[in-house]
Design a protein around this motif. Structure first.
Motif, PDB file in Angstrom:
ATOM      1  N   GLN A 151       9.554  14.644 -47.102  1.00  0.00           N
ATOM      2  CA  GLN A 151      10.478  13.496 -46.827  1.00  0.00           C
ATOM      3  C   GLN A 151      11.381  12.714 -47.551  1.00  0.00           C
ATOM      4  OE1 GLN A 151      11.256  12.362 -43.538  1.00  0.00           O
ATOM      5  NE2 GLN A 151       9.219  11.541 -43.058  1.00  0.00           N
ATOM      6  N   PHE A 152      12.564  12.899 -47.285  1.00  0.00           N
ATOM      7  CA  PHE A 152      13.694  12.379 -48.143  1.00  0.00           C
ATOM      8  C   PHE A 152      14.196  13.386 -49.172  1.00  0.00           C
ATOM      9  CE2 PHE A 152      11.774   8.459 -46.237  1.00  0.00           C
ATOM     10  CZ  PHE A 152      12.896   8.210 -45.575  1.00  0.00           C
ATOM     11  N   GLN A 153      15.444  13.286 -49.684  1.00  0.00           N
ATOM     12  CA  GLN A 153      15.796  14.166 -50.719  1.00  0.00           C
ATOM     13  C   GLN A 153      16.017  13.628 -51.967  1.00  0.00           C
ATOM     14  OE1 GLN A 153      19.629  15.749 -49.243  1.00  0.00           O
ATOM     15  NE2 GLN A 153      18.591  17.340 -48.127  1.00  0.00           N
ATOM     16  N   ARG A 154      15.660  14.505 -53.274  1.00  0.00           N
ATOM     17  CA  ARG A 154      15.824  14.105 -54.580  1.00  0.00           C
ATOM     18  C   ARG A 154      17.299  14.307 -54.778  1.00  0.00           C
ATOM     19  NH1 ARG A 154      10.906  14.681 -57.289  1.00  0.00           N
ATOM     20  NH2 ARG A 154       9.554  15.969 -56.251  1.00  0.00           N
ATOM     21  N   PRO A 155      17.704  13.684 -55.919  1.00  0.00           N
ATOM     22  CA  PRO A 155      19.274  13.799 -56.120  1.00  0.00           C
ATOM     23  C   PRO A 155      19.854  15.305 -56.130  1.00  0.00           C
ATOM     24  CG  PRO A 155      18.481  12.245 -57.501  1.00  0.00           C
ATOM     25  CD  PRO A 155      17.278  12.785 -56.837  1.00  0.00           C
ATOM     26  N   GLU A 156      18.901  16.146 -56.517  1.00  0.00           N
ATOM     27  CA  GLU A 156      19.218  17.436 -56.455  1.00  0.00           C
ATOM     28  C   GLU A 156      19.470  18.018 -55.426  1.00  0.00           C
ATOM     29  OE1 GLU A 156      15.348  17.072 -58.621  1.00  0.00           O
ATOM     30  OE2 GLU A 156      17.026  16.009 -58.529  1.00  0.00           O
ATOM     31  N   GLY A 157      18.876  17.556 -54.335  1.00  0.00           N
ATOM     32  CA  GLY A 157      18.911  17.917 -52.963  1.00  0.00           C
ATOM     33  C   GLY A 157      17.724  18.313 -52.268  1.00  0.00           C
ATOM     34  N   ASP A 158      16.570  18.764 -53.196  1.00  0.00           N
ATOM     35  CA  ASP A 158      15.224  19.305 -52.616  1.00  0.00           C
ATOM     36  C   ASP A 158      14.441  17.920 -51.943  1.00  0.00           C
ATOM     37  OD1 ASP A 158      15.587  21.735 -53.776  1.00  0.00           O
ATOM     38  OD2 ASP A 158      14.675  21.115 -55.647  1.00  0.00           O
ATOM     39  N   GLU A 159      13.876  18.327 -50.968  1.00  0.00           N
ATOM     40  CA  GLU A 159      13.084  17.101 -50.114  1.00  0.00           C
ATOM     41  C   GLU A 159      11.693  16.882 -50.930  1.00  0.00           C
ATOM     42  OE1 GLU A 159      14.003  16.803 -45.426  1.00  0.00           O
ATOM     43  OE2 GLU A 159      12.990  18.539 -46.006  1.00  0.00           O
ATOM     44  N   VAL A 160      11.460  15.648 -50.882  1.00  0.00           N
ATOM     45  CA  VAL A 160      10.190  15.367 -51.966  1.00  0.00           C
ATOM     46  C   VAL A 160       8.883  15.592 -50.953  1.00  0.00           C
ATOM     47  CG1 VAL A 160       9.090  13.440 -53.243  1.00  0.00           C
ATOM     48  CG2 VAL A 160      11.662  13.673 -53.081  1.00  0.00           C
ATOM     49  N   VAL A 161       7.905  16.164 -51.427  1.00  0.00           N
ATOM     50  CA  VAL A 161       6.664  16.205 -51.039  1.00  0.00           C
ATOM     51  C   VAL A 161       6.059  14.866 -51.029  1.00  0.00           C
ATOM     52  CG1 VAL A 161       4.240  17.073 -51.227  1.00  0.00           C
ATOM     53  CG2 VAL A 161       6.254  18.573 -51.534  1.00  0.00           C
ATOM     54  N   ILE A 162       5.491  14.262 -49.981  1.00  0.00           N
ATOM     55  CA  ILE A 162       5.200  12.941 -49.823  1.00  0.00           C
ATOM     56  C   ILE A 162       4.022  12.348 -50.853  1.00  0.00           C
ATOM     57  CG2 ILE A 162       5.992  12.600 -47.611  1.00  0.00           C
ATOM     58  CD1 ILE A 162       3.176  12.606 -46.519  1.00  0.00           C
ATOM     59  N   LEU A 163       3.229  13.430 -51.228  1.00  0.00           N
ATOM     60  CA  LEU A 163       2.181  13.053 -52.287  1.00  0.00           C
ATOM     61  C   LEU A 163       2.627  12.772 -53.734  1.00  0.00           C
ATOM     62  CD1 LEU A 163      -0.875  12.301 -52.240  1.00  0.00           C
ATOM     63  CD2 LEU A 163      -1.378  14.879 -52.620  1.00  0.00           C
ATOM     64  N   ASP A 164       3.883  13.136 -53.730  1.00  0.00           N
ATOM     65  CA  ASP A 164       4.911  12.882 -54.996  1.00  0.00           C
ATOM     66  C   ASP A 164       5.056  11.546 -55.178  1.00  0.00           C
ATOM     67  OD1 ASP A 164       4.123  15.460 -55.934  1.00  0.00           O
ATOM     68  OD2 ASP A 164       6.099  16.268 -55.494  1.00  0.00           O
ATOM     69  N   TYR A 165       5.318  10.582 -54.098  1.00  0.00           N
ATOM     70  CA  TYR A 165       5.360   9.294 -54.226  1.00  0.00           C
ATOM     71  C   TYR A 165       4.222   8.477 -54.734  1.00  0.00           C
ATOM     72  CZ  TYR A 165       9.620  10.169 -51.270  1.00  0.00           C
ATOM     73  OH  TYR A 165      10.934  10.654 -50.917  1.00  0.00           O
ATOM     74  N   LEU A 166       4.557   7.600 -55.711  1.00  0.00           N
ATOM     75  CA  LEU A 166       3.673   6.729 -56.215  1.00  0.00           C
ATOM     76  C   LEU A 166       2.848   5.794 -54.957  1.00  0.00           C
ATOM     77  CD1 LEU A 166       1.976   5.258 -58.185  1.00  0.00           C
ATOM     78  CD2 LEU A 166       3.881   3.905 -58.912  1.00  0.00           C
ATOM     79  N   GLY A 167       3.830   5.287 -54.154  1.00  0.00           N
ATOM     80  CA  GLY A 167       3.019   4.580 -52.895  1.00  0.00           C
ATOM     81  C   GLY A 167       1.846   5.461 -52.317  1.00  0.00           C
TER      82      GLY A 167
END
Length: 631
Positions: A315-331
Motif C-alpha cells: 500500500q502506497f509507494q516509497r520515494p523510489e517507486g516501490d510499493e510498501v509492504v504494510i507490515l513495514d509501517y510502524l503503525g
C-alpha cells in the motif's frame, strides 16, 4: 534507540518446541489428527446444518482417545487432566462451536459427574459420557442469576415418603438459560439447585435430571426452548430449561460434598454451607482454564492470518517507486507485534496454570486450591479480553478483506465475543482475584477497635515512607545516566510490576478498612481500585511466567528472540499504564518517553521475525485457508 541484538534467522520449530512445552508429544498427535480430518468451513451454513456438522465432528472426536484424557482410568479414562485441557485448547484453532460443545459434554457435564459425584455415579455414567452414548448438559446459569450462583432460584426438595427429590422452577427468573446441548441433543442434565430437606435449605447442590425421553421428546415436567440464532457459536444448541415438579430418585444427587439419607437427614464432610459451596465450585475450574486457553488458540490463529496478510499486502509507494509492504509501517507493527508479544506471554502463563491444575493433589491444602482458582480466574479474564481486542485488531489490520467471512476473522470475532462472559464474567473474576490477594489483610478487618485502627494506620504510614524511598531508588537508577539499557533489564521490569501490584493492593486494603460501617457502599466506591488490583497482579504473573519460560529454551537463537519478545510485552504494558507509573513516581517523564521509543525500536527489530513468530504457533494450515492470502 538501540535494542539488544536479535539473530538474523530463527527456526520456527524451535519456537514451537518452547510453546508446546510439557505436552509437546500430545500436541503433535493432536495436530496430526486435525490434519487427517477434512476441514469443513461453516461459512454460509444455517443453524441446523451447523449443529448437524458439529455433532458429526463430535462423534468423530469420540472415536479418538482425546475425550478420555480427563477421566479416571478406572472408568475408561487416561487420567491426564493437563492433557485433557490442552486438547480442548487446541480445538480453539478450528470451529469454536466444536470446542464449546466438546467442553460442555466432556468438560462441564462429564466433569461435574466425575468431580461432584461418587463411585456409583462414576460406574453408571462415565463410560457412556466418554464414548458419547449419553449426551448431557450443565444447567447452572439462570435467567435471574448468572454470576451469583449461590442464590439460584431452582429448588430440589426431598420427599422422604418416596425417597425422591422434586426439582422445580418457582418463577421465570429460575429458568436455566443458555444451556449448551439443551436445545437439540442433550438427554441428561446436571442441574444446580437449592437442596431443601426437612424444611431447611442446605445451599446449592448438583442433581442429575433427565430432560428427554428415549424418543427425544421433553421428559415429563421439563420444558425446553431453543435460544435461537446467536451472534456466534451457532453450531452449539443452547437452550432454556424449566422444571415443573420433576421427580428424580435420591441417588440423582451428586453427593461427594453433601448427602441426604432415606429419612431426609443431611450430612456433609464440610460443615459450613458457604465453604461447601465454594469447594464444590472450585472443583469445576477445568472449564474456566480451557476457555482461557481456547481463546489463546483463536488469538494465535487470528494473528497468523493478519501477519501473513500484512507481510504480502502492499500500500502506497516509497520515494523510489516501490510499493510498501504494510507490515513495514510502524503503525501496523504496533497493531500486531504488541498483541503478538502479549499472546506469547499469556501462552506461557497458561502453560504454567495447566501444569499446576494437573499437579495439584486431591487433598491439597485449601490455601493452595484457592490460589489455583484465583490464577485460573485472572488468566481466563485477561486471555479472553485479549482475544476480543486482538481479533478486532487483526480484522482491522486486514482492511476490507478481514471483513469477508471467507477470510475467517469475522467468524472468529463473533465466536469469541461471548468468552468474556461465560465460565465467569471477567469483571467478577478479577474481583475474585483481588479478594484472594486481600486475605493477607484479613486481621485488619476482623478487629476494628481504636487500637487496631491506630496500629493499621501507623503501619500504612511506615509502608508509605518505605514506598517513597523505593520510588526514589528507582528514579536514581533510572536517571543516573542517559543509558536506556535499564529498560531491557528483566529484574528492573519485574520489580516495577511487583511494586505496582504491592502499592495498588495496599491501597485497596487501606480503603476497605472502613467497610464495617457500610460494607456494600464502601466496596462499591472502591470497585475500580479492586479491579485494578486484580489486573496488575495477573500482569505480574504473566511477566514472571514468560521470564521462566525463557530458561526452558535450548535453542540459543530462539532464546534471544524470545527475550526481545518478552521485553516488548513488559515495556508495552508499562507504556499502556504509564499514567499510573508517572503519577506514583515510578518513572520520570523522560523515562516514560524512552519506554515508547524502546517499544518502537523493538517493533523494528522484531519486524523481520514476525512471520517466524506466528509460524511458531504451528496452527494447522487447513485452518488458515483464507483466500486473501492467495496473492
Amino acid at each position: 534507540m538501540d535494542v539488544p541484538a536479535v539473530p538474523d534467522k530463527v527456526d520456527p520449530d524451535a519456537l514451537t518446541a518452547v510453546l508446546d512445552g510439557r505436552w509437546a508429544g500430545l500436541k503433535r498427535d493432536v495436530r496430526a489428527q486435525m490434519s487427517a480430518e477434512t476441514f469443513r468451513d461453516t461459512t454460509g451454513l444455517d443453524v441446523e446444518a451447523h449443529r448437524v456438522q458439529v455433532l458429526d465432528q463430535l462423534r468423530k472426536l469420540a472415536e479418538t482417545d482425546r475425550p478420555a484424557l480427563g477421566f479416571d482410568a478406572a472408568y475408561g479414562g487416561l487420567s491426564d487432566v493437563g492433557g485433557s485441557v490442552m486438547s480442548f485448547e487446541m480445538l480453539g484453532y478450528g470451529d469454536l462451536s466444536l470446542m464449546v460443545k466438546a467442553g460442555v459434554q466432556w468438560g462441564l457435564f462429564g466433569g461435574a459427574v466425575q468431580l461432584l459425584g461418587t463411585s456409583a455415579h462414576h460406574e453408571k455414567y462415565l463410560r457412556r459420557i466418554i464414548n458419547l452414548d449419553l449426551l448431557g448438559c450443565f444447567a447452572m446459569t439462570e435467567h435471574g442469576h448468572g454470576s451469583d450462583v449461590q442464590h439460584l432460584r431452582t429448588t430440589a426438595t426431598y420427599d422422604p415418603s418416596t425417597h425422591e427429590f422434586v426439582v422445580h422452577s418457582p418463577d421465570p427468573g429460575a429458568t436455566k438459560e443458555y444451556i449448551g446441548n439443551a436445545a437439540r441433543d442433550g438427554q441428561l442434565a446436571v442441574v444446580f439447585a437449592q437442596l431443601i430437606t426437612g424444611g431447611e435449605s442446605r445451599g446449592v447442590h448438583a442433581f442429575l435430571v433427565p430432560i428427554r425421553d428415549d424418543s427425544g421428546a421433553p421428559a415429563p415436567g421439563v420444558t425446553i426452548a431453543d435460544c435461537g440464532l446467536k451472534a456466534g457459536l451457532n453450531g452449539v444448541d443452547n437452550g432454556r430449561l424449566t422444571f415443573d415438579q420433576v421427580r428424580v430418585p435420591r441417588e440423582a444427587l451428586l453427593n461427594r460434598f453433601g448427602d441426604v439419607a432415606e429419612d431426609g437427614t443431611y450430612t456433609s464432610p464440610i460443615e459450613s454451607d458457604g465453604r461447601r459451596f465454594f469447594t464444590m465450585l472450585g472443583t469445576l475450574i477445568r472449564g474456566r482454564v480451557s476457555v482461557g486457553g481456547s481463546a489463546g488458540s483463536a488469538t494465535q490463529r487470528a494473528l497468523t492470518l493478519a501477519v501473513r496478510y500484512g507481510d504480502q499486502r502492499r500500500q502506497f509507494q516509497r520515494p523510489e517507486g516501490d510499493e510498501v509492504v504494510i507490515l513495514d509501517y510502524l503503525g501496523h507493527q504496533r497493531k500486531l507485534l504488541l498483541a503478538l508479544a502479549k499472546t506469547y506471554a499469556l501462552h506461557f502463563a497458561q502453560e504454567e496454570l495447566v501444569a499446576a491444575l494437573h499437579d495439584i493433589a486431591p487433598d491439597a491444602p485449601e490455601e493452595e486450591q484457592r490460589e489455583l482458582e484465583s490464577r485460573a480466574a485472572g488468566l481466563k479474564a485477561l486471555n479472553t479480553w485479549h482475544a476480543t481486542s486482538t481479533i478486532q485488531t487483526a480484522r482491522e489490520a486486514c482492511g476490507g478483506s478481514g471483513y469477508l467471512s471467507e477470510n475467517l476473522l469475522a467468524g472468529l470475532k463473533a465466536d469469541t465475543d461471548v468468552f468474556t462472559t461465560f465460565e465467569g464474567d471477567n469483571t467478577v473474576l478479577l474481583q475474585l482475584v483481588a479478594k484472594g490477594l486481600l486475605t493477607q489483610y484479613k486481621e485488619h478487618f476482623e478487629d476494628l477497635s481504636p487500637l487496631a485502627t491506630a496500629r493499621f494506620v501507623a503501619e500504612q504510614l511506615v509502608d508509605t515512607v518505605m514506598e517513597r524511598s523505593a520510588a526514589w531508588r528507582f528514579l536514581e537508577r533510572l536517571t543516573e545516566s542517559d543509558d536506556a539499557s535499564v529498560l531491557f533489564d528483566r529484574e528492573w521490569q519485574q520489580r516495577l510490576f511487583e511494586d505496582r501490584e504491592e502499592h495498588v493492593l495496599s491501597g485497596v486494603a487501606n480503603r476497605l478498612r472502613r467497610a464495617a460501617s457500610d460494607p456494600f457502599g464502601v466496596f462499591n466506591s472502591v470497585q475500580d481500585h479492586v479491579l485494578l488490583a486484580g489486573r496488575v497482579h495477573v500482569d505480574r504473573v504473566i511477566l514472571d511466567a514468560f521470564a521462566r519460560a525463557l530458561d526452558t529454551c535450548s535453542d540459543p537463537d530462539a532464546k534471544v528472540l524470545l527475550d526481545r519478545v518478552c521485553d516488548l510485552y513488559a515495556l508495552s504494558t508499562i507504556e499502556a499504564d504509564r499514567a499510573w507509573f508517572l503519577e506514583h513516581g515510578r518513572i520520570s517523564a523522560t523515562r516514560s518517553k524512552a519506554v515508547t521509543a524502546a517499544v518502537n525500536a523493538l517493533c523494528g527489530a522484531l519486524r523481520p521475525h514476525a512471520r517466524t513468530l506466528v509460524d511458531g504457533f504451528a496452527v494447522p494450515e487447513q485452518f488458515l485457508a483464507a483466500p486473501m492470502l492467495n496473492g
